[in-house]
Design a protein around this motif. Structure first.
Motif, short mmCIF file in Angstrom:
data_model
loop_
_atom_site.label_atom_id
_atom_site.label_comp_id
_atom_site.label_asym_id
_atom_site.label_seq_id
_atom_site.Cartn_x
_atom_site.Cartn_y
_atom_site.Cartn_z
N GLU A 111 24.68 63.54 48.55
CA GLU A 111 24.91 63.24 47.24
C GLU A 111 26.25 62.43 47.41
OE1 GLU A 111 23.19 63.15 44.63
OE2 GLU A 111 21.50 64.22 45.63
N VAL A 112 26.41 61.15 46.93
CA VAL A 112 27.54 60.49 46.87
C VAL A 112 28.63 61.12 46.01
CG1 VAL A 112 28.85 58.27 46.54
CG2 VAL A 112 26.64 58.13 47.60
N ASP A 113 28.10 61.67 44.80
CA ASP A 113 29.05 62.22 43.86
C ASP A 113 29.69 63.55 44.69
OD1 ASP A 113 28.82 60.20 42.24
OD2 ASP A 113 27.48 61.47 40.72
N ASP A 114 28.93 64.13 45.22
CA ASP A 114 29.51 65.37 45.77
C ASP A 114 30.25 65.00 46.97
OD1 ASP A 114 27.92 67.08 44.28
OD2 ASP A 114 26.30 67.48 45.71
N HIS A 174 30.83 59.24 54.73
CA HIS A 174 30.30 60.32 54.74
C HIS A 174 28.55 60.35 55.03
CE1 HIS A 174 27.48 60.21 51.22
NE2 HIS A 174 28.23 59.05 50.75
N LYS A 194 32.43 62.52 47.16
CA LYS A 194 33.67 62.07 46.68
C LYS A 194 34.43 63.43 46.21
CE LYS A 194 32.09 57.47 44.83
NZ LYS A 194 31.57 56.81 43.60
N ARG A 195 33.73 64.20 45.45
CA ARG A 195 34.42 65.35 44.98
C ARG A 195 35.13 66.24 46.13
NH1 ARG A 195 30.50 65.64 40.96
NH2 ARG A 195 29.07 67.07 42.16
#
Length: 127
Positions: free
Chosen positions: A41-44, A37, A46-47
């Motif tokens: 934001e990595v967490d975003d 990606h 992933k979601r």
């Protein structure tokens, strides 16, 4: 350069080809895992990858229900952004997040070229 690095480079190249229009991109596997990606934001990311897989699944079901043939793309148009999803064979999808008012025809042209390359990379990695 390994497959993951090639995919990451491809995503940056896609974003850089239309910097005033594309905010970020990602590759999600068919089961919703993040492959690569350019989102901030990595967490975003992933979601979003999980949501991409779900959206593709629902879109496939709709295409099947309407006897529309094999799904190739899905688009989401919201007030602040556009999200284009391009299937990468049966392995996953490329998601492109664009600014509102972006030139979708140009994004489609660039993204569709990258889909073929990603499919080749993923096919080679799984062979």
């Amino acid at each position: 350069m390994g497959t993951a690095e090639k995919i990451q480079s491809l995503l940056y190249d896609l974003d850089d080809s239309l910097p005033q229009q594309i905010e970020g991109s990602l590759i999600a596997s068919g089961d919703g895992f993040l492959v690569g990606h350019t989102l901030s934001e990595v967490d975003d990311a992933k979601r979003v990858a999980a949501m991409v897989a779900t959206t593709v699944g629902v879109s496939r079901r709709m295409a099947d229900t309407l006897n529309a043939g094999a799904l190739k793309e899905t688009s989401i148009s919201a007030e602040g952004r556009l999200v284009q999803l391009y299937l990468v064979g049966d392995r996953g999808a490329l998601a492109v997040v664009a600014k509102e008012g972006a030139n979708i025809a140009l994004i489609n042209l660039k993204a569709r070229e990258q889909v073929e390359t990603v499919n080749d990379l993923l096919t080679g990695a799984l062979a």
